[in-house]
Design an enzyme around this catalytic site. Structure first.
Site, PDB file in Angstrom:
ATOM      1  CG  PHE A  11      12.926 -66.038  -3.638  1.00  0.00           C
ATOM      2  CD1 PHE A  11      12.804 -66.366  -4.978  1.00  0.00           C
ATOM      3  CD2 PHE A  11      12.919 -67.070  -2.711  1.00  0.00           C
ATOM      4  CE1 PHE A  11      12.666 -67.683  -5.396  1.00  0.00           C
ATOM      5  CE2 PHE A  11      12.787 -68.386  -3.112  1.00  0.00           C
ATOM      6  CZ  PHE A  11      12.656 -68.695  -4.462  1.00  0.00           C
ATOM      7  CE  LYS A  12       9.961 -69.821  -3.521  1.00  0.00           C
ATOM      8  NZ  LYS A  12       9.180 -70.911  -2.959  1.00  0.00           N
ATOM      9  CG  ASP A  13       6.358 -61.485  -1.442  1.00  0.00           C
ATOM     10  OD1 ASP A  13       5.238 -62.003  -1.575  1.00  0.00           O
ATOM     11  OD2 ASP A  13       6.883 -61.281  -0.326  1.00  0.00           O
TER      12      ASP A  13
END
Length: 463
Positions: free
Chosen positions: A111-113
């Site tokens: 999800f950090k993307d």
């Protein structure tokens, strides 16, 4: 838009300066002075927008004219075109009114993307405009590092240094970082845990003399406001795809540092109908203990099968406390000094206010693996350990079965082979763009858990 520090004594800044500042000069975290608020009618009008166009609607007010609209939209289009699914954040259904929001379709499968692929572009734009060169020092418990490196590796204006705890991230997580061989990228395996890395990161921001005043130090951890800003979008996106805003939603969020779930809190404050936010965590359960027992007390770090949540101190919880304490910076500064050194209970009426929206649940490794196995048997859907914790917490804490429950799917299961195999299942193959990951050359430095060693290494690389 103006931004203020949670501790009340740092100067107000505009978006560009907040983007580059990270931590406020008084040790606090920056938050918007005022939030935009949208009517149900306006939110309803966004239902047909693709992800990048919805992101523009949410993010543009926070940028406040620092980037012209055409350039900002182009950045967003480019960021999310690089994701592996046309929907960018697709929903998978597990049961009636139970969903997983797949936030692992980006280039590094986490999800950090969503935030960091955009953050790299925002930083490059602002640094080019200012003709400046910056140093990024980051600390990662697993996924932040690879996403930050992927977002910044092509920048001509950034040297990036990412610390990870040596031998305490998964093999896929490590290789996603250490096989990036660009000259401006350095990976540092610190002989300590994530909190040691985060402590050194904060110390670098507190005293930047090692950069001799010649380089700006920039944060990519979730203390950087731009990360929170970008994460607000997918709460709106999920809701709009399930009948929102005409029906309320509930979200279960696997979280260690509180940034991802704080974005959901902001979405609610901005007008999105959200009935419940569930803090889902592993054995490192400081957030669960606060929510359930009203006791903020640091315990020794446990190493788990969900390493991205192996965190003792949840930095972004300060942003929520700022609101809970009526945005009184002086009061919060005093409270934060106590939180770092002693066991603290919040005032009862403050805690009651938090519990109106938030619930929490902690899940150990055995239950995590059992949940992975159970959901696979029920549906054929394979969860990573962090998402499994979210699903278990959702099922334990759900307030209203009539309201859709959405668990944030924070990572692809291929990144956590140990957990999948301990659940009695086979690890899936790496996606096509990572098929040769285990054959790629690695480059990283093993470093003692010492601030001076870190600062000397950074200085040797940038001067």
């Amino acid at each position: 838009m103006k931004y203020i520090s949670t501790r009340g004594s740092a100067p107000e800044l505009e978006f560009e300066d907040v983007l580059l500042a990270g931590l406020a000069s008084d040790g606090g975290l920056y938050v918007p002075k005022e939030l935009p608020h949208y009517s149900l009618e306006e939110i309803r009008s966004w239902r047909e927008l693709p992800y990048s166009s919805l992101a523009f609607k949410i993010i543009q007010p926070f940028v406040g004219g620092a980037i012209d609209d055409e350039t900002l939209q182009a950045m967003l289009d480019e960021t999310y075109a690089g994701f592996g699914h046309k929907a960018v954040a697709p929903l998978a259904q597990l049961d009636h009114n139970e969903y997983v929001l797949e936030l692992f379709q980006g280039p590094t499968l986490a999800f950090k993307d969503f935030a960091l692929q955009l953050l790299g572009r925002l930083l490059d734009h602002v640094l080019t405009k200012r003709n400046e060169r910056a140093v990024i020092i980051g600390a990662t418990s697993g996924d932040t590092g690879s996403a930050a490196i992927e977002g910044c590796k092509h920048s001509k204006h950034i040297d990036i240094f990412i610390m990870h705890p040596h031998n305490r991230v998964s093999e896929v997580q490590r290789k996603q970082m250490t096989t990036i061989l660009e000259d401006n990228v350095s990976n540092l395996a610190v002989e300590g845990n994530f909190d040691d890395c985060q402590g050194m990161l904060k110390a670098c921001f507190a005293n930047q003399d090692f950069l001799r005043g010649e380089r700006r130090l920039v944060a990519v951890n979730s203390i950087n406001w731009a990360r929170i800003m970008a994460q607000i979008v997918y709460y709106f996106y999920a809701s709009l795809n399930l009948g929102g805003p005409d029906r309320s939603m509930a979200f279960s969020v696997p979280t260690g540092n509180f940034g991802d779930i704080f974005a959901g809190y902001l979405a609610k404050k901005m007008g999105l109908p959200i009935n419940q936010l569930i803090v889902a965590t592993n054995q490192n359960d400081i957030l669960h203990r606060v929510m359930s027992q009203n006791k903020y007390e640091k315990h020794p770090l446990a190493h788990t099968l969900s390493p991205s949540m192996d965190i003792v101190v949840s930095s972004n919880f300060e942003r929520l406390l700022f609101d809970v304490y009526d945005r009184n910076g002086a009061t919060l500064a005093d409270l934060m000094s106590k939180l770092n050194s002693e066991t603290v209970e919040l005032e009862a009426e403050r805690m009651a206010k938090v519990r109106e929206l938030f619930d929490s649940h902690a899940v150990n490794d055995d239950v995590t693996c059992a949940t992975i196995a159970d959901v696979y048997q029920e549906t054929g859907y394979l969860l990573d350990p962090h998402t499994a914790i979210g699903v278990k917490a959702a099922r334990e804490c759900r307030r209203d079965s009539m309201i859709p429950m959405i668990t944030l799917g924070t990572a692809h299961p291929v990144k956590f082979a140990d957990a999948v195999e301990k659940a009695g299942l086979s690890t899936p193959e790496l996606p096509h763009h990572l098929q040769d990951l285990f054959e790629r050359e690695e480059r990283y430095e093993v470093m003692p858990n010492e601030l001076k060693a870190l600062q000397d290494f950074v200085a040797s690389k940038v001067f």
